[in-house]
Design a protein around this motif. Structure first.
Motif, PDB file in Angstrom:
ATOM      1  N   LEU A 169       1.183  -0.760   0.126  1.00  0.00           N
ATOM      2  CA  LEU A 169      -0.030  -0.016   0.160  1.00  0.00           C
ATOM      3  C   LEU A 169       0.671   1.105   0.330  1.00  0.00           C
ATOM      4  N   PRO A 170       0.513   1.991  -0.833  1.00  0.00           N
ATOM      5  CA  PRO A 170       1.883   3.534  -1.376  1.00  0.00           C
ATOM      6  C   PRO A 170       1.235   3.947   0.087  1.00  0.00           C
ATOM      7  N   ALA A 171       1.902   5.124   0.895  1.00  0.00           N
ATOM      8  CA  ALA A 171       2.037   5.735   2.012  1.00  0.00           C
ATOM      9  C   ALA A 171       2.550   6.764   2.399  1.00  0.00           C
ATOM     10  N   ASN A 172       2.311   8.081   2.853  1.00  0.00           N
ATOM     11  CA  ASN A 172       3.493   9.164   2.584  1.00  0.00           C
ATOM     12  C   ASN A 172       3.863   9.091   4.290  1.00  0.00           C
ATOM     13  N   LEU A 173       4.452   9.038   4.369  1.00  0.00           N
ATOM     14  CA  LEU A 173       4.828   9.740   6.220  1.00  0.00           C
ATOM     15  C   LEU A 173       4.603  10.855   6.526  1.00  0.00           C
ATOM     16  N   ARG A 174       4.514  11.258   7.894  1.00  0.00           N
ATOM     17  CA  ARG A 174       4.535  12.218   8.108  1.00  0.00           C
ATOM     18  C   ARG A 174       4.203  11.875   9.980  1.00  0.00           C
ATOM     19  N   ASP A 175       5.529  13.027  10.453  1.00  0.00           N
ATOM     20  CA  ASP A 175       5.187  12.884  12.186  1.00  0.00           C
ATOM     21  C   ASP A 175       5.068  11.380  12.332  1.00  0.00           C
ATOM     22  N   GLY A 176       5.254  10.416  12.264  1.00  0.00           N
ATOM     23  CA  GLY A 176       5.786   9.591  13.043  1.00  0.00           C
ATOM     24  C   GLY A 176       4.767   8.297  12.345  1.00  0.00           C
ATOM     25  N   ARG A 177       4.256   8.558  11.883  1.00  0.00           N
ATOM     26  CA  ARG A 177       2.805   7.309  10.824  1.00  0.00           C
ATOM     27  C   ARG A 177       2.544   7.439   9.379  1.00  0.00           C
ATOM     28  N   ALA A 178       2.222   6.999   8.876  1.00  0.00           N
ATOM     29  CA  ALA A 178       1.760   6.675   7.681  1.00  0.00           C
ATOM     30  C   ALA A 178       0.027   6.300   6.938  1.00  0.00           C
ATOM     31  N   ASP A 179       0.193   7.669   6.581  1.00  0.00           N
ATOM     32  CA  ASP A 179      -1.289   8.208   5.655  1.00  0.00           C
ATOM     33  C   ASP A 179      -1.135   7.387   4.489  1.00  0.00           C
ATOM     34  N   LEU A 180      -1.952   6.360   4.601  1.00  0.00           N
ATOM     35  CA  LEU A 180      -2.153   4.901   3.203  1.00  0.00           C
ATOM     36  C   LEU A 180      -3.064   5.584   2.589  1.00  0.00           C
TER      37      LEU A 180
END
Length: 356
Positions: free
Chosen positions: A242-253
């Motif tokens: 699943l592609p995801a973006n890193l932000r503040d230690g979390r991956a937005d899926l």
């Protein structure tokens, strides 16, 4: 038994390089499987070890001796081919004995070796038959028997099961593994089938485009793949990504929601989150793992488990349910995987993210 070492091994055909300076050390008595897609260089590597292909660079050592310029007959190895390579006009006994054609053994010693190999392989009652009267599995055992009687330092197997049907493949897989356990002979086995690799190998060598991507035990490769290719090649069905973006230690899926990502050395903001279908199941969600929802598109009933394909935000994901749980097509289903069963890869390099 023998050790086999490949040092910066290269193979070129004209200007095209098909094996790019690979290094591999095979221990005495080890069963090593070279696995990868067609054209990855695994069979070419095996044929160079056998002496059937000239090498373009590097060294091959068998028991510490450089064999680059030795003829196949002088390397004390035996090879079993995909197409059996047995003679149709002579008996099983004569086919097995052909492995001793150049031997200086007496006739009685040769006959004893043939009978011992036949007994080990369950061929004793077939010694007087011709290959045309045998099944595919029996013909392959004859080919193995011909290799066995030479008492080689190492066995080389070049996709020996690919011409067999599914049931025979499973049976021969078990028989070859039992044979290795009994003889303890160093073995190198080439296949494109990851199930064969996982079930037979002491160690697996994953190859792609003439290079080695990862070497390890079957469990090492399954649990700790070093890149996306290995992660998807090892394990069936293939891993979901699943592609995801890193932000503040979390991956937005891409499928919605987010998961906490362990600290890593990556400098990219785009990653891939991987989850194996066996870990993505219809259980209650928790805040630390991965949760996906969507309508059921395909159901594969296997008896022991049910593979469920769901559509989530334009992406098809595969999960697993108990064999007796069979969702209906179109039914909305929520699947969850615990955080410790997730994998993380750099989207650009496709390398696994290393925890820091």
């Amino acid at each position: 038994m023998a050790t086999i070492a490949l040092d910066s091994l290269v193979k070129r055909y004209g200007q095209t390089t098909v094996v790019h300076g690979i290094d591999l050390a095979i221990r005495e008595g080890e069963f090593v499987v070279l696995v990868g897609p067609s054209g990855c260089g695994k069979s070419t590597t095996l044929r160079m070890i056998a002496g059937l292909e000239e090498i373009s660079g590097g060294q091959i050592r068998i028991d510490g001796r450089i064999v680059n310029d030795l003829q196949p007959k002088d390397r004390n190895i035996a090879m079993v081919f995909q197409n059996y390579a047995i003679y149709p006009h002579v008996t099983v006994a004569d086919n097995i004995a052909f492995g001793l054609y150049r031997s200086k053994l007496s006739k009685s010693e040769k006959r004893q070796r043939v009978e011992q190999a036949a007994e080990t392989l369950g061929l004793s009652h077939l010694l007087e038959r011709r290959p045309s009267a045998l099944s595919g599995g029996q013909r392959q055992r004859v080919a193995i028997g011909r290799a066995m009687v030479r008492d080689p330092a190492a066995f080389l197997f070049d996709e020996p099961l690919s011409n067999l049907d599914a049931q025979l493949r499973t049976q021969m897989r078990i028989e070859i593994k039992r044979l290795h356990h009994r003889l303890g002979t160093t073995s190198v086995f080439v296949t494109h089938d990851q199930v064969e690799a996982m079930t037979m190998a002491d160690r697996i060598v994953v190859m792609r485009d003439g290079r080695i991507l990862q070497i390890g035990t079957p469990l090492d490769l399954y649990e700790k793949p070093v890149d996306v290719f290995t992660a998807r090649f090892i394990g069936s069905p293939t891993m979901n990504l699943l592609p995801a973006n890193l932000r503040d230690g979390r991956a937005d899926l891409s499928t919605g929601g987010s998961v906490r990502v362990p600290p890593s050395s990556t400098k990219t903001s785009e990653i891939l989150v991987g989850v194996r279908p066996q870990d993505l199941v219809p259980t209650p969600a928790d805040s630390s793992g991965l949760t996906v929802s969507g309508p059921v598109a395909v159901v594969e009933t296997l008896g022991s488990e049910t593979l469920v394909h769901i559509e989530s935000e334009g992406q098809t994901l595969i999960g697993s349910a108990p064999g007796r749980l069979i969702p209906q097509i179109g039914e909305h289903l929520t699947l969850h995987a615990p955080a410790e069963r997730l994998y993380y890869f750099d989207k650009v390099t496709e390398k696994a993210l290393a925890a820091s």
